[in-house]
Design a protein around this motif. Structure first.
Motif, short mmCIF file in Angstrom:
data_model
loop_
_atom_site.label_atom_id
_atom_site.label_comp_id
_atom_site.label_asym_id
_atom_site.label_seq_id
_atom_site.Cartn_x
_atom_site.Cartn_y
_atom_site.Cartn_z
N MET A 1 0.92 -1.26 0.05
CA MET A 1 -0.14 0.10 -0.04
C MET A 1 1.08 1.19 -0.07
SD MET A 1 -3.06 1.26 -0.18
CE MET A 1 -4.18 2.70 0.40
N SER A 2 2.22 1.21 0.42
CA SER A 2 2.92 2.45 0.71
C SER A 2 3.16 3.02 -0.56
CB SER A 2 4.22 2.14 1.40
OG SER A 2 4.01 1.83 2.74
N THR A 3 3.54 2.46 -1.93
CA THR A 3 3.74 2.93 -2.90
C THR A 3 2.48 3.52 -3.67
OG1 THR A 3 5.29 1.10 -3.65
CG2 THR A 3 4.36 2.48 -5.58
N ILE A 4 1.40 3.17 -3.61
CA ILE A 4 0.17 3.85 -4.05
C ILE A 4 -0.09 5.02 -3.31
CG2 ILE A 4 -1.56 2.53 -2.76
CD1 ILE A 4 -1.80 3.53 -6.51
N ARG A 5 0.08 4.92 -1.79
CA ARG A 5 -0.39 5.96 -0.83
C ARG A 5 0.65 7.24 -1.37
NH1 ARG A 5 -2.51 5.18 3.97
NH2 ARG A 5 -1.38 6.40 5.46
N LEU A 6 1.85 7.06 -1.69
CA LEU A 6 2.80 7.89 -2.13
C LEU A 6 2.65 8.47 -3.27
CD1 LEU A 6 5.48 9.61 -1.80
CD2 LEU A 6 6.69 7.64 -2.42
N LEU A 7 2.39 7.70 -4.23
CA LEU A 7 2.09 8.09 -5.86
C LEU A 7 0.79 9.05 -5.65
CD1 LEU A 7 2.67 4.88 -7.67
CD2 LEU A 7 4.09 7.17 -7.86
N VAL A 8 -0.33 8.68 -5.13
CA VAL A 8 -1.61 9.40 -4.83
C VAL A 8 -1.42 10.62 -4.21
CG1 VAL A 8 -4.16 9.39 -4.11
CG2 VAL A 8 -3.07 7.33 -5.42
N LEU A 9 -0.83 10.70 -2.76
CA LEU A 9 -0.67 11.99 -2.07
C LEU A 9 0.12 12.85 -2.89
CD1 LEU A 9 0.12 10.57 1.25
CD2 LEU A 9 -1.71 11.68 0.69
N VAL A 81 0.56 15.85 4.03
CA VAL A 81 1.92 16.16 3.52
C VAL A 81 2.96 15.43 4.29
CG1 VAL A 81 3.44 18.27 3.13
CG2 VAL A 81 0.98 18.51 2.50
N GLU A 82 2.68 15.57 5.63
CA GLU A 82 3.63 14.91 6.53
C GLU A 82 4.06 13.43 6.01
OE1 GLU A 82 2.52 15.30 10.59
OE2 GLU A 82 2.87 17.29 10.17
N GLU A 83 2.99 12.70 5.79
CA GLU A 83 2.95 11.28 5.40
C GLU A 83 3.72 11.10 4.06
OE1 GLU A 83 2.00 7.11 5.46
OE2 GLU A 83 2.66 8.41 6.67
N CYS A 84 3.29 11.94 3.10
CA CYS A 84 4.12 12.05 1.68
C CYS A 84 5.49 12.25 1.83
CB CYS A 84 3.62 13.17 1.02
SG CYS A 84 4.01 13.15 -0.86
N PHE A 85 6.05 13.14 2.75
CA PHE A 85 7.47 13.46 2.90
C PHE A 85 8.18 12.28 3.81
CE2 PHE A 85 6.40 17.59 1.61
CZ PHE A 85 7.52 17.91 0.48
N ARG A 86 7.33 11.58 4.73
CA ARG A 86 7.78 10.51 5.38
C ARG A 86 8.33 9.26 4.49
NH1 ARG A 86 6.58 5.55 7.35
NH2 ARG A 86 4.69 5.58 6.41
N LEU A 87 7.22 9.22 3.52
CA LEU A 87 7.33 8.03 2.45
C LEU A 87 8.55 8.09 1.91
CD1 LEU A 87 3.66 7.10 1.77
CD2 LEU A 87 5.12 5.80 3.11
#
Length: 213
Positions: A1-9, A81-87
């Motif tokens: 799920m991490s990849t799709i989360r990063l791409l979408v965010l 935004v925080e989650e995006c940068f964390r990933l």
């Protein structure tokens, strides 16, 4: 799920506010459907899930003049935004992750300051070196894979992959330190998203029930 989360965010953040089909269109423009699990169903699912989690805000907008149901536009929250940068940071540092996560992080690395991106990539190389040192305590690459029978080919593959990864990372660091690309705070960023109505030459054309929402 991490990849799709990063791409979408990341896609929503670059637009400021975007509906699901725009996000899907961008990811197909980037070729993400070829190297990740960014398929229509997973994109729309991720948007809805992250809205529930408070990473995105869902805005229902008026239907188009052509008719049809109201569209939902998504806007990234501070937590998103925080989650995006964390990933991004986690993936740039970590050596032992899949190609799709690494590719997504490289796609968004310019959202960071140049010095930070370099520091994270240097930490990645140190991680590779630590891993290689641990492996070569039990396997001597110079002696060839035959020393462990055909199973030695597995170790040989791992060592070659790690060495290639380190070489590629060193090259990327050199290009960034040499001034390549536009990083955060350096001026107008590279435009990697499609504007509303802009034709996507890489679109799959595959229809999905959520495209109109």
């Amino acid at each position: 799920m991490s990849t799709i989360r990063l791409l979408v965010l990341g896609a929503v953040r670059q637009h400021g506010r975007a509906h699901g089909y725009q996000v899907r269109n961008d990811l197909e423009y980037w070729g993400a459907h070829e190297w990740s699990n960014a398929k229509p169903g997973s994109i729309y699912h991720a948007l809805k899930q992250m809205a529930k989690q408070g990473l995105l805000i869902a805005h229902e907008v008026a239907p188009s003049t052509a008719g049809g149901p109201p569209r939902t536009e998504y806007e990234i929250t501070e937590a998103g935004v925080e989650e995006c940068f964390r990933l991004v940071r986690e993936a740039l540092v970590s050596y032992d992750q899949k190609m799709d996560m690494k590719s997504a992080a490289i796609g968004f690395m310019v959202e960071l300051p140049r010095a930070e991106a370099v520091a994270l990539l240097k930490e990645r190389i140190r991680g590779i070196e630590r891993w290689r040192s641990a492996v070569t305590e039990h396997y001597v690459p110079e002696d060839g894979p035959e020393q462990l029978g055909h199973i030695g080919e597995i170790m040989n593959l791992w060592i070659h992959t790690a060495d290639a990864e380190a070489e590629w990372t060193e090259g990327l660091i050199a290009r960034i330190e040499g001034g390549a690309y536009t990083f955060a705070g350096e001026g107008e960023p590279f435009v990697g998203v499609l504007t509303e109505g802009q034709e996507n030459p890489y679109a799959t054309g595959e229809r999905h029930p959520e495209d109109a929402h």
